[in-house]
Design an enzyme around this catalytic site. Structure first.
Site, PDB file in Angstrom:
ATOM      1  CG  HIS A   1      95.090  -3.522  35.916  1.00 16.20           C
ATOM      2  ND1 HIS A   1      95.073  -3.598  34.539  1.00 16.20           N
ATOM      3  CD2 HIS A   1      93.938  -4.114  36.341  1.00 16.20           C
ATOM      4  CE1 HIS A   1      93.971  -4.209  34.146  1.00 16.20           C
ATOM      5  NE2 HIS A   1      93.263  -4.522  35.218  1.00 16.20           N
TER       6      HIS A   1
ATOM      7  CB  CYS B   1      92.150  -6.541  31.845  1.00 17.35           C
ATOM      8  SG  CYS B   1      90.392  -6.712  32.202  1.00 17.35           S
TER       9      CYS B   1
ATOM     10  CD  GLU C   1      97.885  -2.193  39.993  1.00 15.82           C
ATOM     11  OE1 GLU C   1      98.776  -2.107  39.114  1.00 15.82           O
ATOM     12  OE2 GLU C   1      96.729  -1.738  39.826  1.00 15.82           O
TER      13      GLU C   1
ATOM     14  CE  LYS D   1      92.990  -0.529  33.034  1.00 16.73           C
ATOM     15  NZ  LYS D   1      94.468  -0.590  33.216  1.00 16.73           N
TER      16      LYS D   1
ATOM     17  CG  PHE E   1      87.636 -10.370  34.593  1.00 10.74           C
ATOM     18  CD1 PHE E   1      88.062  -9.637  35.697  1.00 10.74           C
ATOM     19  CD2 PHE E   1      86.369 -10.114  34.094  1.00 10.74           C
ATOM     20  CE1 PHE E   1      87.242  -8.670  36.275  1.00 10.74           C
ATOM     21  CE2 PHE E   1      85.541  -9.165  34.662  1.00 10.74           C
ATOM     22  CZ  PHE E   1      85.969  -8.433  35.753  1.00 10.74           C
TER      23      PHE E   1
ATOM     24  CG  HIS F   1      89.526  -1.568  32.232  1.00  9.60           C
ATOM     25  ND1 HIS F   1      90.465  -2.003  31.308  1.00  9.60           N
ATOM     26  CD2 HIS F   1      89.519  -2.518  33.211  1.00  9.60           C
ATOM     27  CE1 HIS F   1      90.988  -3.147  31.710  1.00  9.60           C
ATOM     28  NE2 HIS F   1      90.429  -3.478  32.866  1.00  9.60           N
TER      29      HIS F   1
END
Length: 416
Positions: free
Chosen positions: A306, A166, A317, A338, A402, A343
């Site tokens: 994010h 990502c 976050e 998002k 990830f 996403h």
């Protein structure tokens, strides 16, 4: 921040998203608070647990490449090619007048040509190896988007692909920034692209419990930072920027959206899919980005988070932002693109950079859609009410992938 580095500015923007084809239409849809989530049309989802996603709609590849060529390119790379073409047109660069050895591309993707991979595996199993397409490898390889952008624009400088889940699109932009700063290029076309609304990929994310299962209300499923969040919504598309060395852009009297001032990255070294519980990786990416940009915490007026809508990411976050910015954290608008686009995996960092640049350029930040029930642990300003007028001197954009990949980008108003 090294004083002898060359300065880099943004002169072109391009996007293909679940909201619209084009950077400006996407921006307008974000400001209007529209959701791109709907029932999946790419495949029969009846046997799946999740029936919706944020798909790109009304995309016509032949508007960007010849029809015959389009059949030889996987959708992820087609999205990247289309966004790059828009960004180059927006920049008004004429590469016939440029030294193309000094112009290059970096394109990020998390997974590459999954559509082609799945289709050809099915063909192998049902029709035999002799029926597998000879275009399988060039269509599925993750670097295909970078290769096509280079070929189609004649860019003979640095050309490569970043694959950091990502964070791929953000890392692509950060590496492109470094190439210009340190003199390896004058122009870079960079960003991210992805197309993973496919049966196999969706099943994998479903079974790991990462995506929302709100089949009864797709538009309300992506709800970053909300107490009732239950996973992200899969998205797809591309976001691409044209970056130029400042003097090069000034010499040709280019329109400059913002200056690209900083880049930070880190590794969690913790878990293959979960972030560090104490936010260490995100903290260091943000701190390094601010130091790289020569920004103080007081200088940042907006954070594009994010913000995936997963229980753990949004909590970690938020913690990382609070530890990085201290008392300043609660005074900074923090939103999640998002919430409307889903996403977009490897494309997310590219699109969110486009959004951050436009926020700097226009002094507006979009809302976080579906933020209706505050989570007591998450107490920042997530912009729930709608588009907000904010004087944005500098903005940062976070991408956390990830594998423990963290990347933060910083953009600011140009000062000459």
């Amino acid at each position: 921040m090294a004083g002898n580095r060359r300065r880099v500015v943004v002169t072109g923007l391009g996007a293909v998203t679940p909201l619209a084809i084009g950077a400006r239409p996407t921006w307008d849809a974000l400001l209007a608070g529209k959701s791109g989530a709907a029932a999946i049309t790419h495949y029969d989802h009846a046997r799946h647990g999740v029936h919706f996603a944020c798909e790109v709609k009304n995309f016509a590849p032949e508007q960007f490449v010849e029809k015959r060529e389009a059949r030889r390119i996987d959708p992820f790379a087609l999205f990247g090619v289309a966004a790059a073409k828009e960004a180059v047109l927006d920049s008004k660069l004429d590469f016939s007048k440029e030294d193309t050895r000094r112009a290059g591309t970096v394109m990020g993707t998390g997974m590459g040509g999954m559509t082609e991979f799945e289709e050809q595996k099915e063909r192998l199993m049902t029709k035999g190896p002799e029926r597998v397409s000879p275009f399988l490898v060039p269509k599925m390889m993750p670097n295909a988007a970078a290769g096509y952008v280079s070929i189609m624009h004649g860019l003979r400088g640095p050309c490569f692909c970043t694959v950091t889940a990502c964070a791929s699109g953000a890392n692509a932009l950060g590496e492109a920034l470094r190439l210009i700063q340190h003199g390896a290029a004058d122009i870079m076309v960079a960003g991210g692209c992805e197309a993973v609304v496919t049966p196999l990929t969706m099943a994998g994310f479903e079974n790991m419990g990462a995506i929302s299962k709100r089949n009864d209300n797709p538009e309300a499923a992506s709800r970053p930072f909300d107490k009732d969040r239950d996973g992200f919504v899969m998205g797809e598309g591309a976001g691409v920027l044209v970056l130029e060395e400042l003097e090069h852009a000034l010499k040709r009297d280019a329109r400059i959206y913002a200056e690209f001032v900083g880049y930070g990255m880190s590794g969690d070294a913790f878990h293959i899919t979960s972030p560090c519980e104490d936010g260490d990786g995100g903290i260091r990416a943000m701190q390094d980005c601010l130091a790289d940009a020569g920004l103080r915490v007081e200088d940042v007026d907006y954070i594009n988070a994010h913000g995936t809508s997963t229980p753990i990411n949004d909590r970690v976050e938020t913690l990382a932002i609070k530890k990085t910015f201290g008392d300043r954290a609660k005074k900074i608008p923090v939103n999640s693109t998002k919430s409307m686009t889903g996403h977009m995996i490897g494309a997310a960092g590219g699109l969110e950079a486009v959004v951050s640049v436009l926020s700097v350029a226009e002094d507006r930040v979009h809302r976080t859609l579906n933020y209706t029930t505050p989570d007591p642990e998450l107490d920042l300003d997530y912009v729930p009410e709608g588009t907000r007028e904010v004087k944005v001197r500098a903005a940062i954009s976070n991408s956390l992938g990830f594998g423990g990949h963290n990347a933060t980008l910083a953009f600011a108003k140009l000062k000459l």
